[in-house]
Design an enzyme around this catalytic site. Sequence first.
Site, PDB file in Angstrom:
ATOM      1  CB  CYS A  84      54.632  72.911  25.674  1.00  0.00           C
ATOM      2  SG  CYS A  84      53.211  73.364  26.671  1.00  0.00           S
ATOM      3  CB  CYS A  85      55.185  77.540  26.016  1.00  0.00           C
ATOM      4  SG  CYS A  85      55.036  79.310  25.804  1.00  0.00           S
ATOM      5  CB  ILE A  86      58.436  79.883  28.788  1.00  0.00           C
ATOM      6  CG1 ILE A  86      59.707  80.556  29.340  1.00  0.00           C
ATOM      7  CG2 ILE A  86      57.388  79.744  29.891  1.00  0.00           C
ATOM      8  CD1 ILE A  86      60.725  80.947  28.315  1.00  0.00           C
TER       9      ILE A  86
END
Length: 224
Positions: free
Chosen positions: A135-137
Amino acid sequence: MGKKVAVVLAGCGVYDGSEVHESSAVLVHLSREGAQAEVYAPDVDQMHVVDHTKGQPTQEKRNVLVESARIARGNIKDLAKLDVKGLDALIIPGGFGVAKNLCTWATQGKNCIISKEVEDILKAFHAAKKPIGLCCISPVLAAKIFPGCELTVGHDTECEKWPYAKTAETMKELGCKHVNKHVTEIHVDMKNKLVTTSAFMCNAPIHEIYDGIGKMVKEVVRLA
């Protein structure tokens, strides 16, 4: 017996480690799904230490494993000791530590180098056909290692809601298929058993980020 899921952290704090809310959400949702989390982090120095009140680097030095232990309440293992055979899935929360301590994306973008330890572990889960949640980066790790994979970091058009949308464009340059998704949605690449969601790549209320991570965790556990 519940599924055993490795959670790999990259420090403690959004600007130089793992994002604390994302990491906590992963652990809460794994517990809710009846899965057992095993938390790991590499025993290496952080790229740098950021004063989170100012958003500015300091002269301090900190260790990724030691800092990650704060999130894991001390129940953590050196990433070098991770054995894929005894685990059912892998999840890596986001935070700039992923792009600074697990790889060099923060300074080199698509030309980044991924830590050998992290690359070997991702490849081992992939080869064993065990699901990987990012998730995210952290989907940038998959973008670099698994050319042609499908993933999401949210949207590919930059705006106030999606301040990091250029990341999606860079991933496309690596030959990946980026799929635009809202913060509460996930994308599942069944061929590669990759489950991704945008989390704090989106400027969204924290409960929406929490819900998106919940869907990612639920799908990872289902695929395990």
